[in-house]
Write a protein that holds these residues in place. Sequence first.
Motif, mmCIF file in Angstrom:
data_model
loop_
_atom_site.group_PDB
_atom_site.id
_atom_site.type_symbol
_atom_site.label_atom_id
_atom_site.label_comp_id
_atom_site.label_asym_id
_atom_site.label_seq_id
_atom_site.Cartn_x
_atom_site.Cartn_y
_atom_site.Cartn_z
ATOM 1 N N GLY A 22 -9.555 13.157 8.836
ATOM 2 C CA GLY A 22 -8.907 13.476 7.570
ATOM 3 C C GLY A 22 -9.080 12.370 6.539
ATOM 4 N N ARG A 23 -8.854 12.735 5.318
ATOM 5 C CA ARG A 23 -8.980 11.784 4.208
ATOM 6 C C ARG A 23 -7.625 11.586 3.557
ATOM 7 N N GLN A 24 -7.428 10.396 2.996
ATOM 8 C CA GLN A 24 -6.228 10.131 2.217
ATOM 9 C C GLN A 24 -6.556 9.173 1.096
ATOM 10 N N LEU A 25 -5.766 9.230 0.060
ATOM 11 C CA LEU A 25 -5.883 8.268 -1.032
ATOM 12 C C LEU A 25 -5.008 7.078 -0.678
ATOM 13 N N SER A 26 -5.556 5.897 -0.826
ATOM 14 C CA SER A 26 -4.813 4.675 -0.558
ATOM 15 C C SER A 26 -4.679 3.913 -1.864
ATOM 16 N N ILE A 27 -3.446 3.621 -2.254
ATOM 17 C CA ILE A 27 -3.177 2.894 -3.490
ATOM 18 C C ILE A 27 -2.640 1.525 -3.109
ATOM 19 N N PHE A 80 0.825 -1.204 0.000
ATOM 20 C CA PHE A 80 0.000 0.000 0.000
ATOM 21 C C PHE A 80 0.858 1.253 0.000
ATOM 22 N N VAL A 81 0.357 2.295 -0.626
ATOM 23 C CA VAL A 81 0.936 3.636 -0.570
ATOM 24 C C VAL A 81 -0.216 4.568 -0.220
ATOM 25 N N GLU A 82 0.009 5.440 0.767
ATOM 26 C CA GLU A 82 -1.028 6.403 1.130
ATOM 27 C C GLU A 82 -0.547 7.805 0.803
ATOM 28 N N ILE A 83 -1.434 8.579 0.210
ATOM 29 C CA ILE A 83 -1.140 9.974 -0.119
ATOM 30 C C ILE A 83 -2.034 10.830 0.761
ATOM 31 N N GLU A 98 -1.379 -4.211 -10.932
ATOM 32 C CA GLU A 98 -2.827 -4.239 -10.707
ATOM 33 C C GLU A 98 -3.221 -3.229 -9.621
ATOM 34 N N ALA A 99 -2.784 -1.995 -9.775
ATOM 35 C CA ALA A 99 -3.014 -0.961 -8.762
ATOM 36 C C ALA A 99 -4.477 -0.557 -8.687
ATOM 37 N N GLU A 100 -4.918 -0.269 -7.458
ATOM 38 C CA GLU A 100 -6.270 0.219 -7.197
ATOM 39 C C GLU A 100 -6.175 1.452 -6.308
ATOM 40 N N VAL A 101 -7.048 2.434 -6.533
ATOM 41 C CA VAL A 101 -7.057 3.658 -5.736
ATOM 42 C C VAL A 101 -8.375 3.736 -4.977
#
Length: 108
Positions: A48-53, A8-11, A36-39
């Motif tokens: 707070g909110r973040q994008l999780s990839i 996972f990567v979080e932005i 096969e990345a998903e956002v």
Amino acid sequence: MSRRVKDFVEIRDYTSLDMLIEKLIEVRDSLPEAAEAEVKMRGDDVFGRQLSISYFREQTAEEAECDARYADAYRASRDKELSRLQDEVGAVAEAPRGRRGGKLRIVA
């Protein structure tokens, strides 16, 4: 045998659309082929909110070594749990004609 691992990567820190696009491009360029990345958007208004990839990558040698070290212990605990469940359910009962025996098995 090569295994794939979900990572996972979080932005979290983005204040403008341009900044977000730059970070997404940077992440995309660093992903392995066939990732096969998903956002997904995670979080809420309070914390707070973040994008999780999430994406798949090959398992590292260190991770494979760790898996191999604990594989026998995991298999033994799984077999013990399966035996306990079979005793609890009485799964050795007679199966209907044309079907396999009534034993439970772990598939996942």
